[in-house]
Design a protein around this motif. Structure first.
Motif, PDB file in Angstrom:
ATOM      1  N   PRO A 169       2.824  12.049  -8.497  1.00 16.79           N
ATOM      2  CA  PRO A 169       2.006  13.102  -9.134  1.00 16.79           C
ATOM      3  C   PRO A 169       2.136  14.463  -8.459  1.00 16.79           C
ATOM      4  O   PRO A 169       2.223  15.486  -9.143  1.00 16.79           O
ATOM      5  N   VAL A 170       2.157  14.488  -7.119  1.00 18.68           N
ATOM      6  CA  VAL A 170       2.300  15.764  -6.411  1.00 18.68           C
ATOM      7  C   VAL A 170       3.628  16.426  -6.772  1.00 18.68           C
ATOM      8  O   VAL A 170       3.695  17.643  -6.995  1.00 18.68           O
ATOM      9  N   SER A 171       4.695  15.636  -6.834  1.00 19.59           N
ATOM     10  CA  SER A 171       6.013  16.183  -7.195  1.00 19.59           C
ATOM     11  C   SER A 171       5.985  16.770  -8.598  1.00 19.59           C
ATOM     12  O   SER A 171       6.497  17.884  -8.834  1.00 19.59           O
ATOM     13  N   LEU A 172       5.384  16.050  -9.547  1.00 19.68           N
ATOM     14  CA  LEU A 172       5.286  16.553 -10.919  1.00 19.68           C
ATOM     15  C   LEU A 172       4.443  17.822 -10.989  1.00 19.68           C
ATOM     16  O   LEU A 172       4.758  18.755 -11.737  1.00 19.68           O
ATOM     17  N   ILE A 173       3.359  17.858 -10.193  1.00 23.23           N
ATOM     18  CA  ILE A 173       2.503  19.053 -10.164  1.00 23.23           C
ATOM     19  C   ILE A 173       3.265  20.260  -9.621  1.00 23.23           C
ATOM     20  O   ILE A 173       3.203  21.359 -10.181  1.00 23.23           O
ATOM     21  N   LEU A 174       4.012  20.060  -8.550  1.00 25.24           N
ATOM     22  CA  LEU A 174       4.779  21.166  -7.956  1.00 25.24           C
ATOM     23  C   LEU A 174       5.858  21.659  -8.911  1.00 25.24           C
ATOM     24  O   LEU A 174       6.106  22.873  -9.022  1.00 25.24           O
ATOM     25  N   ILE A 175       6.511  20.739  -9.615  1.00 24.38           N
ATOM     26  CA  ILE A 175       7.521  21.135 -10.605  1.00 24.38           C
ATOM     27  C   ILE A 175       6.865  21.937 -11.729  1.00 24.38           C
ATOM     28  O   ILE A 175       7.379  22.991 -12.149  1.00 24.38           O
ATOM     29  N   SER A 176       5.716  21.457 -12.203  1.00 26.74           N
ATOM     30  CA  SER A 176       4.986  22.164 -13.265  1.00 26.74           C
ATOM     31  C   SER A 176       4.625  23.575 -12.826  1.00 26.74           C
ATOM     32  O   SER A 176       4.806  24.539 -13.581  1.00 26.74           O
ATOM     33  N   TYR A 177       4.143  23.699 -11.589  1.00 28.84           N
ATOM     34  CA  TYR A 177       3.733  25.021 -11.115  1.00 28.84           C
ATOM     35  C   TYR A 177       4.918  25.921 -10.800  1.00 28.84           C
ATOM     36  O   TYR A 177       4.780  27.143 -10.791  1.00 28.84           O
ATOM     37  N   GLY A 178       6.066  25.328 -10.555  1.00 26.11           N
ATOM     38  CA  GLY A 178       7.280  26.134 -10.427  1.00 26.11           C
ATOM     39  C   GLY A 178       7.603  26.818 -11.743  1.00 26.11           C
ATOM     40  O   GLY A 178       7.879  28.040 -11.785  1.00 26.11           O
ATOM     41  N   PHE A 179       7.546  26.059 -12.842  1.00 28.76           N
ATOM     42  CA  PHE A 179       7.777  26.633 -14.175  1.00 28.76           C
ATOM     43  C   PHE A 179       6.666  27.607 -14.554  1.00 28.76           C
ATOM     44  O   PHE A 179       6.925  28.652 -15.163  1.00 28.76           O
ATOM     45  N   ILE A 180       5.444  27.287 -14.184  1.00 25.97           N
ATOM     46  CA  ILE A 180       4.309  28.161 -14.501  1.00 25.97           C
ATOM     47  C   ILE A 180       4.461  29.512 -13.799  1.00 25.97           C
ATOM     48  O   ILE A 180       4.240  30.574 -14.397  1.00 25.97           O
TER      49      ILE A 180
ATOM     50  N   LEU B 216       0.833  -1.208   0.000  1.00 18.57           N
ATOM     51  CA  LEU B 216       0.000   0.000   0.000  1.00 18.57           C
ATOM     52  C   LEU B 216       0.862   1.251   0.000  1.00 18.57           C
ATOM     53  O   LEU B 216       0.558   2.235  -0.676  1.00 18.57           O
ATOM     54  N   PHE B 217       1.955   1.208   0.744  1.00 18.09           N
ATOM     55  CA  PHE B 217       2.867   2.359   0.800  1.00 18.09           C
ATOM     56  C   PHE B 217       3.491   2.627  -0.571  1.00 18.09           C
ATOM     57  O   PHE B 217       3.566   3.778  -1.016  1.00 18.09           O
ATOM     58  N   VAL B 218       3.924   1.565  -1.240  1.00 14.94           N
ATOM     59  CA  VAL B 218       4.526   1.719  -2.572  1.00 14.94           C
ATOM     60  C   VAL B 218       3.505   2.287  -3.555  1.00 14.94           C
ATOM     61  O   VAL B 218       3.804   3.215  -4.324  1.00 14.94           O
ATOM     62  N   ALA B 219       2.287   1.741  -3.528  1.00 14.45           N
ATOM     63  CA  ALA B 219       1.230   2.237  -4.413  1.00 14.45           C
ATOM     64  C   ALA B 219       0.908   3.702  -4.110  1.00 14.45           C
ATOM     65  O   ALA B 219       0.669   4.501  -5.024  1.00 14.45           O
ATOM     66  N   SER B 220       0.933   4.062  -2.823  1.00 11.18           N
ATOM     67  CA  SER B 220       0.651   5.448  -2.428  1.00 11.18           C
ATOM     68  C   SER B 220       1.730   6.395  -2.929  1.00 11.18           C
ATOM     69  O   SER B 220       1.437   7.524  -3.350  1.00 11.18           O
ATOM     70  N   VAL B 221       2.975   5.951  -2.888  1.00  9.92           N
ATOM     71  CA  VAL B 221       4.075   6.775  -3.408  1.00  9.92           C
ATOM     72  C   VAL B 221       3.887   7.004  -4.901  1.00  9.92           C
ATOM     73  O   VAL B 221       4.026   8.129  -5.402  1.00  9.92           O
TER      74      VAL B 221
END
Length: 315
Positions: A210-221, A199-204
């Motif tokens: 996804p959260v990391s990718l979203i934060l990176i995207s919004y950094g560029f935005i 469950l932990f692996v699936a949660s990661v």
């Protein structure tokens, strides 16, 4: 053996907030109203995005998919919860619990990926405006949406299949608002280290990545928006992106709280209220945020409503 099969024969007792009758009555009204508004709001987004040619863009294509996920996600939880809250017998059949487990897990996972896809769409729109239509072509949009739906299905089949195999040794009381993986793991009468690790692996994979990718995207935005010379352009870009970011914070924040901690550590009431947020509240927030703070959507809704009114008057 009889004790192990007891839960599948008699079903589960979905306790919810039954130990606090007054709170349960208040929550029943809130959940019922939220669910109705969720259905109306998200259905309106899907219809308007389909009927208005101006909204046939990647952003509204993904928003329509998000609305569809939210309708299905809330429907997998809210009706059963309302029925259970409105009767003295809190029993839920074993088959109903398992079906809810698979459906809610799959839809929740799909939404996690879909929100990340929407962040990428906003990144392409703000940071690569001249190449946006080339990057986000219809085939790619369809592929990204399909990936979100299929990834939810796959993780649900894997995670839930492992969970339902756990022996419960006659334990029937689910001190929660619906059948969810962490709650069923708590009921198991064997060592659940492997299940918790999985469950932990699936949660990661479905939460942290996804959260990391979203934060990176919004950094560029953010960098791109700050370079926009027009104040009106900056406001429009920030308005569109901040709506999406607000939904992301609430949705991911509550699910991370529920899933990325040891199964034994969540207090019973905390877990229930947190689950209410990402199953009932967040699906309602999406249409409110994306319609009230989106001029294109408000204009399309107004045009559609006025067109129907004028058409009915002519008849």
């Amino acid at each position: 053996m009889d004790e192990t099969n007891n839960s599948s024969q008699k079903g589960f007792l979905l306790l919810g907030f039954s130990d606090q009758p007054q709170l349960e009555r208040i929550l029943f009204v809130i959940i019922l109203l939220s669910y109705i508004l969720n259905l109306l709001g998200n259905t309106a987004i899907i219809l308007v995005s389909y009927l208005d040619p101006k909204l046939h863009t990647p952003m509204y294509f993904f928003l329509s998919n998000l609305s569809c996920v939210d309708i299905c996600f809330a429907t997998s939880v809210a009706p059963q919860l309302l029925v259970t809250m409105n009767k003295k017998d809190k029993t839920m059949s074993y088959g109903g619990c398992v079906a809810q487990l698979y459906v809610a897990m799959g839809l929740g996972s799909s939404e996690c990926i879909l929100l990340a896809v929407m962040a990428y769409d906003r990144y392409a729109a703000v940071c690569q405006p001249l190449h946006y239509t080339t990057i986000m072509h219809p085939q790619l949009c369809a592929s990204l949406a399909s990936t979100a739906w299929l990834s939810g299905l796959v993780t649900s089949l894997i995670q839930c299949s492992l969970t339902v195999q756990l022996p419960l040794c006659g334990h029937r009381k689910l001190d929660h608002i619906f059948c969810e993986v962490p709650v069923l793991i708590k009921l198991a009468c064997v060592d659940t280290t492997v299940n918790e690790a999985e469950l932990f692996v699936a949660s990661v994979v479905f939460l942290i990545v996804p959260v990391s990718l979203i934060l990176i995207s919004y950094g560029f935005i953010t960098q791109a928006v700050l370079r926009i010379k027009s104040a009106a352009g900056r406001r429009k870009a920030f308005g569109t992106c901040s709506s999406h970011l607000f939904v992301v914070i609430i949705f991911y924040g509550t699910i991370i709280f529920m899933y990325l901690q040891p199964a034994k550590s969540t207090s019973k009431n905390q877990g229930k209220f947190v689950s209410l947020f990402y199953t009932i509240v967040t699906p309602l927030l999406n249409p409110i945020i994306y319609t009230l703070r989106n001029n294109d959507m408000k204009g399309a809704l107004r045009t559609l409503v006025m067109g129907n009114i004028l058409g009915s008057k002519r008849l």
